[in-house]
Design an enzyme around this catalytic site. Structure first.
Site, PDB file in Angstrom:
ATOM      1  N   ARG A 125      36.150  35.170  39.863  1.00 31.28           N
ATOM      2  CA  ARG A 125      34.750  34.823  39.538  1.00 31.28           C
ATOM      3  C   ARG A 125      34.647  33.343  39.161  1.00 31.28           C
ATOM      4  O   ARG A 125      35.663  32.713  38.836  1.00 31.28           O
ATOM      5  CB  ARG A 125      34.265  35.696  38.375  1.00 31.28           C
ATOM      6  CG  ARG A 125      34.209  37.146  38.785  1.00 31.28           C
ATOM      7  CD  ARG A 125      33.442  37.986  37.812  1.00 31.28           C
ATOM      8  NE  ARG A 125      33.355  39.329  38.359  1.00 31.28           N
ATOM      9  CZ  ARG A 125      32.429  40.208  38.060  1.00 31.28           C
ATOM     10  NH1 ARG A 125      31.479  39.901  37.197  1.00 31.28           N
ATOM     11  NH2 ARG A 125      32.419  41.399  38.605  1.00 31.28           N
ATOM     12  N   LEU A 157      38.546  56.421  16.096  1.00 31.93           N
ATOM     13  CA  LEU A 157      38.413  56.145  17.539  1.00 31.93           C
ATOM     14  C   LEU A 157      39.456  55.119  17.955  1.00 31.93           C
ATOM     15  O   LEU A 157      39.592  54.066  17.327  1.00 31.93           O
ATOM     16  CB  LEU A 157      37.008  55.572  17.819  1.00 31.93           C
ATOM     17  CG  LEU A 157      36.709  55.248  19.284  1.00 31.93           C
ATOM     18  CD1 LEU A 157      36.480  56.531  20.097  1.00 31.93           C
ATOM     19  CD2 LEU A 157      35.475  54.350  19.406  1.00 31.93           C
ATOM     20  N   HIS A 215      26.302  40.034  30.387  1.00 34.52           N
ATOM     21  CA  HIS A 215      27.536  40.465  29.708  1.00 34.52           C
ATOM     22  C   HIS A 215      27.297  40.621  28.204  1.00 34.52           C
ATOM     23  O   HIS A 215      27.895  41.477  27.553  1.00 34.52           O
ATOM     24  CB  HIS A 215      28.672  39.470  29.971  1.00 34.52           C
ATOM     25  CG  HIS A 215      29.101  39.440  31.412  1.00 34.52           C
ATOM     26  ND1 HIS A 215      29.366  40.584  32.134  1.00 34.52           N
ATOM     27  CD2 HIS A 215      29.301  38.401  32.272  1.00 34.52           C
ATOM     28  CE1 HIS A 215      29.716  40.259  33.376  1.00 34.52           C
ATOM     29  NE2 HIS A 215      29.675  38.937  33.484  1.00 34.52           N
ATOM     30  N   ASP A 243      29.998  48.721  34.801  1.00 34.56           N
ATOM     31  CA  ASP A 243      29.542  47.882  35.914  1.00 34.56           C
ATOM     32  C   ASP A 243      28.026  47.681  35.878  1.00 34.56           C
ATOM     33  O   ASP A 243      27.293  48.544  35.376  1.00 34.56           O
ATOM     34  CB  ASP A 243      29.955  48.557  37.233  1.00 34.56           C
ATOM     35  CG  ASP A 243      29.997  47.571  38.387  1.00 34.56           C
ATOM     36  OD1 ASP A 243      29.781  46.362  38.165  1.00 34.56           O
ATOM     37  OD2 ASP A 243      30.230  48.022  39.524  1.00 34.56           O
ATOM     38  N   SER A 284      39.202  42.655  34.859  1.00 31.43           N
ATOM     39  CA  SER A 284      40.250  43.117  35.774  1.00 31.43           C
ATOM     40  C   SER A 284      41.073  41.928  36.271  1.00 31.43           C
ATOM     41  O   SER A 284      40.630  40.776  36.188  1.00 31.43           O
ATOM     42  CB  SER A 284      39.619  43.851  36.962  1.00 31.43           C
ATOM     43  OG  SER A 284      39.058  42.911  37.857  1.00 31.43           O
ATOM     44  N   TRP A 336      21.819  43.902  36.191  1.00 30.78           N
ATOM     45  CA  TRP A 336      20.881  44.104  35.078  1.00 30.78           C
ATOM     46  C   TRP A 336      20.245  42.745  34.717  1.00 30.78           C
ATOM     47  O   TRP A 336      19.031  42.666  34.498  1.00 30.78           O
ATOM     48  CB  TRP A 336      21.625  44.665  33.864  1.00 30.78           C
ATOM     49  CG  TRP A 336      20.759  44.867  32.648  1.00 30.78           C
ATOM     50  CD1 TRP A 336      20.077  45.996  32.309  1.00 30.78           C
ATOM     51  CD2 TRP A 336      20.460  43.900  31.637  1.00 30.78           C
ATOM     52  NE1 TRP A 336      19.383  45.798  31.126  1.00 30.78           N
ATOM     53  CE2 TRP A 336      19.594  44.521  30.703  1.00 30.78           C
ATOM     54  CE3 TRP A 336      20.837  42.574  31.421  1.00 30.78           C
ATOM     55  CZ2 TRP A 336      19.105  43.869  29.574  1.00 30.78           C
ATOM     56  CZ3 TRP A 336      20.347  41.904  30.305  1.00 30.78           C
ATOM     57  CH2 TRP A 336      19.484  42.549  29.395  1.00 30.78           C
ATOM     58  N   TRP A 389      39.521  37.172  37.908  1.00 25.44           N
ATOM     59  CA  TRP A 389      39.838  35.733  37.894  1.00 25.44           C
ATOM     60  C   TRP A 389      39.164  35.020  39.054  1.00 25.44           C
ATOM     61  O   TRP A 389      39.005  33.804  39.039  1.00 25.44           O
ATOM     62  CB  TRP A 389      41.362  35.510  37.985  1.00 25.44           C
ATOM     63  CG  TRP A 389      42.116  35.950  36.773  1.00 25.44           C
ATOM     64  CD1 TRP A 389      42.881  37.073  36.662  1.00 25.44           C
ATOM     65  CD2 TRP A 389      42.182  35.297  35.498  1.00 25.44           C
ATOM     66  NE1 TRP A 389      43.422  37.159  35.395  1.00 25.44           N
ATOM     67  CE2 TRP A 389      43.019  36.079  34.669  1.00 25.44           C
ATOM     68  CE3 TRP A 389      41.625  34.121  34.972  1.00 25.44           C
ATOM     69  CZ2 TRP A 389      43.310  35.727  33.349  1.00 25.44           C
ATOM     70  CZ3 TRP A 389      41.923  33.774  33.652  1.00 25.44           C
ATOM     71  CH2 TRP A 389      42.746  34.567  32.868  1.00 25.44           C
ATOM     72  N   ASN A 408      26.364  44.625  34.886  1.00 23.61           N
ATOM     73  CA  ASN A 408      25.795  43.625  33.961  1.00 23.61           C
ATOM     74  C   ASN A 408      25.047  42.533  34.726  1.00 23.61           C
ATOM     75  O   ASN A 408      23.979  42.082  34.307  1.00 23.61           O
ATOM     76  CB  ASN A 408      26.891  42.944  33.141  1.00 23.61           C
ATOM     77  CG  ASN A 408      27.579  43.896  32.179  1.00 23.61           C
ATOM     78  OD1 ASN A 408      27.073  44.973  31.914  1.00 23.61           O
ATOM     79  ND2 ASN A 408      28.724  43.494  31.669  1.00 23.61           N
TER      80      ASN A 408
HETATM   81  C1  FPP Z   1      30.930  44.317  35.525  1.00 22.43           C
HETATM   82  O1  FPP Z   1      29.596  43.921  35.763  1.00 22.43           O
HETATM   83  C2  FPP Z   1      31.301  43.936  34.181  1.00 22.43           C
HETATM   84  C3  FPP Z   1      32.329  43.117  33.867  1.00 22.43           C
HETATM   85  C4  FPP Z   1      33.202  42.496  34.849  1.00 22.43           C
HETATM   86  C5  FPP Z   1      32.617  42.759  32.468  1.00 22.43           C
HETATM   87  C6  FPP Z   1      32.368  43.835  31.456  1.00 22.43           C
HETATM   88  C7  FPP Z   1      32.424  43.254  30.120  1.00 22.43           C
HETATM   89  C8  FPP Z   1      31.628  43.564  29.087  1.00 22.43           C
HETATM   90  C9  FPP Z   1      30.575  44.586  29.099  1.00 22.43           C
HETATM   91  C10 FPP Z   1      31.805  42.866  27.817  1.00 22.43           C
HETATM   92  C11 FPP Z   1      32.671  43.626  26.837  1.00 22.43           C
HETATM   93  C12 FPP Z   1      33.925  42.933  26.751  1.00 22.43           C
HETATM   94  C13 FPP Z   1      34.826  42.945  25.741  1.00 22.43           C
HETATM   95  C14 FPP Z   1      35.984  42.094  25.882  1.00 22.43           C
HETATM   96  C15 FPP Z   1      34.757  43.730  24.540  1.00 22.43           C
HETATM   97  P1  FPP Z   1      29.314  42.883  36.937  1.00 22.43           P
HETATM   98  O2  FPP Z   1      29.280  41.522  36.339  1.00 22.43           O
HETATM   99  O3  FPP Z   1      30.314  43.045  38.027  1.00 22.43           O
HETATM  100  O4  FPP Z   1      27.906  43.337  37.391  1.00 22.43           O
HETATM  101  P2  FPP Z   1      27.321  43.242  38.885  1.00 22.43           P
HETATM  102  O5  FPP Z   1      28.218  44.082  39.767  1.00 22.43           O
HETATM  103  O6  FPP Z   1      25.951  43.829  38.744  1.00 22.43           O
HETATM  104  O7  FPP Z   1      27.328  41.799  39.258  1.00 22.43           O
END
Ligand code: FPP
Length: 256
Positions: free
Chosen positions: A89, A149, A55, A38, A83, A43, A87, A40
């Site tokens: 978003r 892994l 992302h 969580d 998740s 950040w 959808w 991204n």
């Molecule tokens: C949550 O951060 C993150 C996600 C919903 C997506 C996570 C996906 C990746 C890191 C990419 C890797 C994916 C694959 C398929 C290998 P957020 O966007 O909810 O962050 P926020 O809460 O700060 O807005």
């Protein structure tokens, strides 16, 4: 637009191998670690970037954390990448996340295989674009011999819908109620042949499970950190694992 993801997941040799002085060997590292990646978006905001770039940075970090996992003795990683609730978003962001996964399966399979990674998928494939679903199945087959892994990608995954699909399949198999046990139901989950997660890491400081592995996490230990996922580095990962090693796991029983 998505070309930047092409370099993700290549296990770059530029990072030094674990310095055992800096990172002493862990006594009993968790076998299976789940990660709620969580933060991204936050950040991205904090760094003047778009959510998409957030992302992207998160994906780059996943590549690093996979490499650290093998260094630290973790054998299975389950990542919450998309998740069933995601959808909701904006369509552009949803498309971006789909594209990330597609790029991984299009461009990184040789690398993953070379590095002994076995890809698996948790979630509903039939709700994804058929082309993407097919590529995921191909990726699973292509990497199935990986021994270093196991990477479970929870994509279009929700813990509650996982339980519902398990119950539906139990009923289709005409299993009588008296035969339904925890062990049997576990075999109907997406994680059928996997051990439960020992440790679940959640970044960005939220104290909730967000529908992640709610069946399997019954006795998981949690590590929650305010760090945003793209900044969750090797030292903090080690810290989370070392912290886990100190926990006294009683599974509801008591010691002594
Ligand atoms: C949550 O951060 C993150 C996600 C919903 C997506 C996570 C996906 C990746 C890191 C990419 C890797 C994916 C694959 C398929 C290998 P957020 O966007 O909810 O962050 P926020 O809460 O700060 O807005």
């Amino acid at each position: 637009m998505f070309d930047a993801f092409k370099s993700s997941f290549n296990f770059s040799k530029s990072e030094p191998k674990v310095d055992l002085g800096e990172y002493p060997l862990l006594d009993h590292p968790p076998h299976h670690v789940g990660i709620i990646m969580d933060g991204n978006g936050r950040w991205a905001t904090a760094n003047g970037k778009t959510r998409f770039q957030g992302h992207q940075a998160g994906t780059e970090n996943l590549r690093r954390v996979m490499e650290h996992s093998t260094d630290f003795g973790v054998k299975m990683l389950t990542i919450y990448a998309f998740s069933t609730e995601n959808w909701k978003r904006p369509p552009l962001e949803v498309r971006g996340l789909m594209k990330i996964l597609e790029n991984v399966v299009d461009n990184e399979l040789e690398n993953l295989k070379r590095n002994g990674v076995q890809l698996r998928h948790l979630g509903q494939l039939d709700k994804l674009e058929p082309v993407l679903a097919k590529k995921i199945l191909y990726a699973i087959d292509f990497t199935k011999e990986g021994q270093k892994l196991v990477l479970n990608i929870a994509f279009n995954y929700g813990g509650r819908s996982e339980i519902i699909q398990a119950i539906k399949r139990l009923m289709l198999d005409k299993i009588p109620p008296e035969a339904v046990t925890e062990e049997l139901l576990s075999h109907y989950m997406y994680t059928a042949d996997s051990p439960d997660p020992d440790l679940i890491i959640r970044t960005s400081g939220e104290f909730r499970t967000s529908n992640f592995m709610i069946w399997q996490a019954a006795y998981a230990e949690y590590y929650i950190t305010p760090t945003y996922w793209p900044d969750f580095g090797k030292a903090e990962y080690y810290q989370a694992l070392a912290d886990y090693c100190k926990r006294d796991r009683r599974y509801g029983g008591r010691n002594g």
